[in-house]
Design an enzyme around this catalytic site. Sequence first.
Site, short mmCIF file in Angstrom:
data_model
loop_
_atom_site.label_atom_id
_atom_site.label_comp_id
_atom_site.label_asym_id
_atom_site.label_seq_id
_atom_site.Cartn_x
_atom_site.Cartn_y
_atom_site.Cartn_z
N MET A 155 0.82 -1.19 0.00
CA MET A 155 0.00 0.00 0.00
C MET A 155 0.87 1.27 0.00
SD MET A 155 -3.03 -1.07 -0.26
CE MET A 155 -4.03 -2.51 0.02
N CYS A 156 1.25 1.82 1.17
CA CYS A 156 2.06 3.05 1.22
C CYS A 156 2.97 3.01 2.44
CB CYS A 156 1.17 4.30 1.32
SG CYS A 156 -0.11 4.43 0.08
N THR A 157 4.05 3.80 2.38
CA THR A 157 4.98 3.92 3.50
C THR A 157 5.43 5.38 3.60
OG1 THR A 157 5.80 1.71 2.93
CG2 THR A 157 7.04 2.94 4.56
#
Length: 313
Positions: A1-3
């Site tokens: 997903m996202c970091t």
Amino acid sequence: MCTRIFWNDNPIAKTVARCMDWAVSDEPELWYVPAGQQRSGDAGEDSLTWVSQHANVVISMWGIGTVDGLNDAGLAAHALYLDPTDVSFPAADARPAVAHTMWVQYLLDNFATVADAIAAVEDIRIVAPLLRGETFGVHIAIEDSTGDSAIIEPIGGRMVVHHGPEFTVMANSPTLDQQLENLARYRPFGGELPPPGDITSSDRFVRAAYFLHYLPEPAGIDEAVAGVVQLIANVSVPYGAPYADGGVYPTWWRSAADLTNRTYFFGSTRSPGIFWIDLPALAGITDALRLDPRDTSLVGDETARLEPAALRY
């Protein structure tokens, strides 16, 4: 997903980077939004309205809200996906509402520091309207040029705030408390396990924290930015790489910000180049400006290529 990764313990500049991972492109647009704009929380008849106090450079998602950005006070904000099963937004009450798609914009428009934003966290109610027919969970990371940081998660019908310079890494589900509990199993954070290498949220969180811990002191501003850009590339997801459930959520773009010098960086993973916008150079401009960040010809300082445009949201 996202970091998201925040490097706030080097003496040169406070820098942050994040990646946007999704099943499909979020069709990003880059905007310069001057101060003095009349804005709405886009949450129906209960929406908060405000006049923006700070100019900012932001990335929009699907033309309906802001997902990332930096303002002229050196405050940056980022919206990351959190599984809806982990999220419970506040119930309806007398407070004015802001849609989660406008949460980042609200923060960048109204606050200069993390402390100011956290002091006002209970003044509004965040709501989650359907987004393309689906319900999305969201949590927020904010950081400022002093090195302060916070992560805000809507859990159990209230806003759970983790506030302090120690909160430098963020990913997706599980919640931050659980991510930190898992991190303690790895070295040098209390355990003996080596850093993991999968693309899961938990593995990305540990890997980001591990390499940030060992990042050497930069020799100058370029290295301070390059450090977080290098680390966010390490936790990005290549096109086609599947999760255990077969889902594919590649990294579509990466951004970075130098909070000390108010510079915003962007790189599409469809392009070999990185470009940046110098926010102080836009001081005094009162018109909204736009740039297509997916243009593969963009590289280096592209502040001058911003063009006047009507805000779409």
